[in-house]
Design a protein around this motif. Structure first.
Motif, PDB file in Angstrom:
ATOM      1  N   HIS A  60       0.797  -1.238   0.000  1.00  0.00           N
ATOM      2  CA  HIS A  60       0.000   0.000   0.000  1.00  0.00           C
ATOM      3  C   HIS A  60       0.827   1.285   0.000  1.00  0.00           C
ATOM      4  O   HIS A  60       0.409   2.292  -0.539  1.00  0.00           O
ATOM      5  CB  HIS A  60      -1.008  -0.002   1.160  1.00  0.00           C
ATOM      6  CG  HIS A  60      -0.445   0.388   2.487  1.00  0.00           C
ATOM      7  ND1 HIS A  60       0.354  -0.451   3.222  1.00  0.00           N
ATOM      8  CD2 HIS A  60      -0.526   1.535   3.199  1.00  0.00           C
ATOM      9  CE1 HIS A  60       0.717   0.168   4.330  1.00  0.00           C
ATOM     10  NE2 HIS A  60       0.201   1.371   4.351  1.00  0.00           N
ATOM     11  N   ASP A  61       2.023   1.233   0.587  1.00  0.00           N
ATOM     12  CA  ASP A  61       2.866   2.448   0.627  1.00  0.00           C
ATOM     13  C   ASP A  61       4.058   2.337  -0.321  1.00  0.00           C
ATOM     14  O   ASP A  61       5.084   2.987  -0.090  1.00  0.00           O
ATOM     15  CB  ASP A  61       3.387   2.677   2.061  1.00  0.00           C
ATOM     16  CG  ASP A  61       2.362   3.385   2.952  1.00  0.00           C
ATOM     17  OD1 ASP A  61       1.425   4.002   2.408  1.00  0.00           O
ATOM     18  OD2 ASP A  61       2.512   3.309   4.183  1.00  0.00           O
ATOM     19  N   HIS A  71       2.509  10.406  -3.299  1.00  0.00           N
ATOM     20  CA  HIS A  71       1.982   9.206  -2.645  1.00  0.00           C
ATOM     21  C   HIS A  71       0.616   8.833  -3.232  1.00  0.00           C
ATOM     22  O   HIS A  71      -0.281   9.677  -3.317  1.00  0.00           O
ATOM     23  CB  HIS A  71       1.866   9.460  -1.138  1.00  0.00           C
ATOM     24  CG  HIS A  71       1.505   8.244  -0.351  1.00  0.00           C
ATOM     25  ND1 HIS A  71       1.951   6.983  -0.686  1.00  0.00           N
ATOM     26  CD2 HIS A  71       0.741   8.084   0.758  1.00  0.00           C
ATOM     27  CE1 HIS A  71       1.472   6.110   0.189  1.00  0.00           C
ATOM     28  NE2 HIS A  71       0.729   6.752   1.073  1.00  0.00           N
ATOM     29  N   CYS A  72       0.510   7.573  -3.634  1.00  0.00           N
ATOM     30  CA  CYS A  72      -0.696   7.013  -4.289  1.00  0.00           C
ATOM     31  C   CYS A  72      -0.887   7.525  -5.722  1.00  0.00           C
ATOM     32  O   CYS A  72      -1.827   7.132  -6.403  1.00  0.00           O
ATOM     33  CB  CYS A  72      -1.968   7.234  -3.480  1.00  0.00           C
ATOM     34  SG  CYS A  72      -1.926   6.418  -1.872  1.00  0.00           S
ATOM     35  N   CYS A  93      -4.368   2.539  -4.088  1.00  0.00           N
ATOM     36  CA  CYS A  93      -4.548   3.990  -4.254  1.00  0.00           C
ATOM     37  C   CYS A  93      -5.693   4.534  -3.405  1.00  0.00           C
ATOM     38  O   CYS A  93      -5.661   5.698  -3.003  1.00  0.00           O
ATOM     39  CB  CYS A  93      -4.777   4.320  -5.728  1.00  0.00           C
ATOM     40  SG  CYS A  93      -3.308   3.968  -6.710  1.00  0.00           S
ATOM     41  N   GLY A  96      -5.363   6.696  -0.270  1.00  0.00           N
ATOM     42  CA  GLY A  96      -5.017   8.118  -0.367  1.00  0.00           C
ATOM     43  C   GLY A  96      -6.220   8.985  -0.703  1.00  0.00           C
ATOM     44  O   GLY A  96      -6.074  10.158  -1.061  1.00  0.00           O
TER      45      GLY A  96
END
Ligand SMILES: [Fe+2]
Length: 198
Positions: A60-61, A71-72, A93, A96
């Motif tokens: 996820h990160d 980020h995302c 994604c 986020g």
């Protein structure tokens, strides 16, 4: 509806993560969210999707270490290059949502990730300052005390955690209780793994 399955094996997902993440803190967080997501899949009656939920948690990160300002946003490109399918990309994604992207958590798995990710960080921060350095003896009331102290783990957004709980239709206490149990389920294995990796 058939069970969601990952297009990536767990081993391939781990290799992909390692391409973009070197910091042990990030790796530990990724492994923790993986374990937490697997626990939730089983707890919520989606045991047949546990691998998929876990891999979304693991990745996820993926873009955060190298592209913190995207980020995302950068994640789809990194994930696609590693062979990830669109369900996995959407899952990653969506955490986020309204922060950096407009990808809304739709699937229950995505709502759990949204709700539990930041909370996992806060519980971990609370655990490592305990004598035990562990979540095994952590209780809801000690997490709540830290939760209410706005300057404790200030980077863990209470607003996101509460929005996530609301998406799931859960009280905050239930989210905290389940997330502690989820973290207990994987703590020992992750600590052992991280020691070997060092
Ligand atoms: Fe995270």
């Amino acid at each position: 509806m058939s069970a969601l399955q990952s297009s990536l094996s767990r081993d391939t997902a781990w290799e992909l993560l390692r391409q973009y993440n070197k910091d042990p803190f990030h790796l530990q967080h990724a492994l923790t969210v993986e374990g937490v997501m697997r626990w939730y899949a089983n707890d919520l009656g989606h045991g047949d999707e546990a691998e998929f939920w876990g891999i979304v948690g693991l990745l996820h990160d993926i873009d955060f270490e190298e592209y913190p300002d995207q980020h995302c946003i950068k994640a789809p490109e990194l994930l696609r290059s590693g062979g990830a399918d669109e369900a996995l990309i959407h899952g990653v994604c969506s955490h986020g949502y309204e922060l950096t992207v407009d990808v809304k958590p739709e699937h229950e798995m995505e709502k759990v990730l949204y709700a539990a990710d930041e909370l996992t960080g806060l519980i971990w921060a609370a655990a490592i300052i305990r004598p035990s350095k562990s979540v095994m003896d952590m209780e809801v009331k000690s997490v709540k005390k830290k939760y209410k102290a706005a300057n404790f783990a200030a980077g863990c957004s209470r607003e996101v955690i509460e929005k996530g709980a609301a998406m799931l239709g859960w009280e905050l206490d239930m989210l905290i209780e389940k997330t502690i149990l989820a973290m207990r389920s994987c703590e020992a294995d992750i600590n052992a793994f991280m020691e070997k990796l060092a």
